[in-house]
Design a protein around this motif. Structure first.
Motif, mmCIF file in Angstrom:
data_model
loop_
_atom_site.group_PDB
_atom_site.id
_atom_site.type_symbol
_atom_site.label_atom_id
_atom_site.label_comp_id
_atom_site.label_asym_id
_atom_site.label_seq_id
_atom_site.Cartn_x
_atom_site.Cartn_y
_atom_site.Cartn_z
ATOM 1 N N ILE A 42 -39.786 -26.926 -34.096
ATOM 2 C CA ILE A 42 -40.476 -27.127 -35.359
ATOM 3 C C ILE A 42 -39.617 -28.030 -36.231
ATOM 4 N N LYS A 43 -40.225 -29.077 -36.774
ATOM 5 C CA LYS A 43 -39.516 -30.008 -37.643
ATOM 6 C C LYS A 43 -39.997 -29.824 -39.085
ATOM 7 N N LEU A 44 -39.057 -29.884 -40.009
ATOM 8 C CA LEU A 44 -39.361 -29.723 -41.420
ATOM 9 C C LEU A 44 -39.014 -31.002 -42.175
ATOM 10 N N PHE A 45 -39.909 -31.407 -43.060
ATOM 11 C CA PHE A 45 -39.717 -32.618 -43.851
ATOM 12 C C PHE A 45 -39.870 -32.269 -45.332
ATOM 13 N N LYS A 46 -38.946 -32.773 -46.125
ATOM 14 C CA LYS A 46 -38.938 -32.514 -47.568
ATOM 15 C C LYS A 46 -39.523 -33.707 -48.328
ATOM 16 N N ASN A 47 -40.538 -33.429 -49.153
ATOM 17 C CA ASN A 47 -41.098 -34.393 -50.115
ATOM 18 C C ASN A 47 -41.567 -35.691 -49.474
ATOM 19 N N ASP A 48 -42.010 -35.632 -48.233
ATOM 20 C CA ASP A 48 -42.581 -36.809 -47.573
ATOM 21 C C ASP A 48 -44.096 -36.645 -47.568
ATOM 22 N N THR A 49 -44.791 -37.451 -48.341
ATOM 23 C CA THR A 49 -46.244 -37.299 -48.513
ATOM 24 C C THR A 49 -47.057 -38.182 -47.585
ATOM 25 N N SER A 50 -46.405 -38.826 -46.632
ATOM 26 C CA SER A 50 -47.138 -39.787 -45.786
ATOM 27 C C SER A 50 -47.084 -39.447 -44.299
ATOM 28 N N ILE A 51 -46.748 -38.222 -43.951
ATOM 29 C CA ILE A 51 -46.583 -37.873 -42.538
ATOM 30 C C ILE A 51 -47.933 -37.667 -41.864
ATOM 31 N N ASP A 52 -48.093 -38.294 -40.706
ATOM 32 C CA ASP A 52 -49.234 -38.028 -39.838
ATOM 33 C C ASP A 52 -48.781 -38.269 -38.399
ATOM 34 N N PHE A 53 -49.687 -38.095 -37.450
ATOM 35 C CA PHE A 53 -49.295 -38.224 -36.040
ATOM 36 C C PHE A 53 -49.007 -39.668 -35.659
ATOM 37 N N ASP A 54 -49.495 -40.624 -36.422
ATOM 38 C CA ASP A 54 -49.253 -42.030 -36.095
ATOM 39 C C ASP A 54 -47.833 -42.463 -36.433
ATOM 40 N N ASN A 55 -47.250 -41.896 -37.504
ATOM 41 C CA ASN A 55 -45.914 -42.347 -37.904
ATOM 42 C C ASN A 55 -44.836 -41.292 -37.698
ATOM 43 N N LEU A 56 -45.188 -40.164 -37.095
ATOM 44 C CA LEU A 56 -44.265 -39.046 -36.972
ATOM 45 C C LEU A 56 -43.001 -39.395 -36.201
ATOM 46 N N GLU A 57 -43.130 -40.147 -35.114
ATOM 47 C CA GLU A 57 -41.970 -40.455 -34.270
ATOM 48 C C GLU A 57 -40.925 -41.283 -35.010
ATOM 49 N N GLY A 58 -41.344 -42.049 -35.980
ATOM 50 C CA GLY A 58 -40.404 -42.901 -36.695
ATOM 51 C C GLY A 58 -39.748 -42.238 -37.881
ATOM 52 N N LYS A 59 -40.018 -40.973 -38.113
ATOM 53 C CA LYS A 59 -39.474 -40.284 -39.275
ATOM 54 C C LYS A 59 -38.365 -39.305 -38.869
ATOM 55 N N LYS A 60 -37.371 -39.212 -39.720
ATOM 56 C CA LYS A 60 -36.257 -38.297 -39.464
ATOM 57 C C LYS A 60 -36.499 -36.995 -40.226
ATOM 58 N N PRO A 61 -36.552 -35.870 -39.527
ATOM 59 C CA PRO A 61 -36.789 -34.599 -40.211
ATOM 60 C C PRO A 61 -35.598 -34.190 -41.071
#
Length: 242
Positions: free
Chosen positions: A112-131
């Motif tokens: 399970i990955k947790l992201f703080k205050n990131d309002t743009s997460i979806d399955f299209d850009n998830l791989e490029g984001k650091k939890p």
């Protein structure tokens, strides 16, 4: 991944170090009075790849009175991955821990990955984001048949079915929105993840967003004094002249 990221407490279970044997400071225990579920903006909670209606999603943020209720259980839809977006009410949060109640057999979340205050997460850009933090959820929880449609059991009073994940407090300060991403499950032969309860614990500070109105005292205008003095001089000259 740090030891703190891996450290959880399952009620009735030992702490899990996930293979790490070096020393570190144990997390600070939390209290039920630190529950933040009443501070979640339930009208704006949303999810991606969820099979349930939105009303079910709001109901998994249970109170102390309803925490043992089995249903509703949130199910992912097309595959095991699930994104849950959790905004808080008008306030800022210091997040201490995440408590989950899941299935303990099939459909049990694992990574399970947790992201703080990131309002743009979806399955299209998830791989490029650091939890902000990644946790490993153990295969602990309710029996799968309890939450089946024909299941008659609606309440299970067992603390052993809850798992508390202690989070990095410095990383989760000033949280206005938390995004929870179920990336994988324990049984790779299944294509669905399930969650019975989410509880967040920490501190909540209400934000005052009312506009600040500052009143300034009007400074004296030297020109006003000059005009008054001029008028007095003219008046005196008129009186003496008469």
């Amino acid at each position: 991944m740090s030891c703190e990221n891996e450290h959880y407490h399952g009620h009735g279970h030992n702490h899990n170090h996930d293979g790490h044997d070096h020393d570190h400071v144990a997390p600070i225990p939390t209290l039920s009075s630190q529950s933040l579920n009443s501070k979640v903006d339930l009208d704006k909670v949303s999810a991606l790849n969820m099979a349930n209606p939105k009303s079910d999603l709001a109901r998994i943020f249970k109170s102390a009175e309803t925490k043992y209720e089995v249903k509703p259980v949130i199910r992912s839809d097309c595959d095991e991955q699930l994104i849950i977006i959790i905004p808080f009410l008008n306030g800022s949060v210091k997040l201490y821990s995440l408590i989950l109640r899941t299935n303990g057999e099939e459909y049990c979340p694992k990574v399970i990955k947790l992201f703080k205050n990131d309002t743009s997460i979806d399955f299209d850009n998830l791989e490029g984001k650091k939890p902000t933090q990644t946790i490993n959820h153990p295969q602990i929880g309710l029996a799968t048949d309890i939450d089946d449609e024909d299941g008659q059991q609606t309440v299970v009073e067992s603390e052993d079915t809850f798992v508390e994940h202690y989070l990095s407090r410095p990383k989760f300060t000033g949280v206005e929105q938390l995004t929870l991403v179920v990336e994988s499950i324990h049984d790779e032969s299944e294509d669905q993840s399930r969650i019975h309860l989410i509880e967040l614990r920490g501190e909540f500070t209400e934000l005052n967003r009312d506009p600040v109105v500052t009143l300034y005292e009007q400074a004296a205008n030297p020109a006003d004094h000059k005009t008054t003095e001029t008028r007095l001089e003219n008046q005196n000259q008129f009186q003496f002249g008469s």
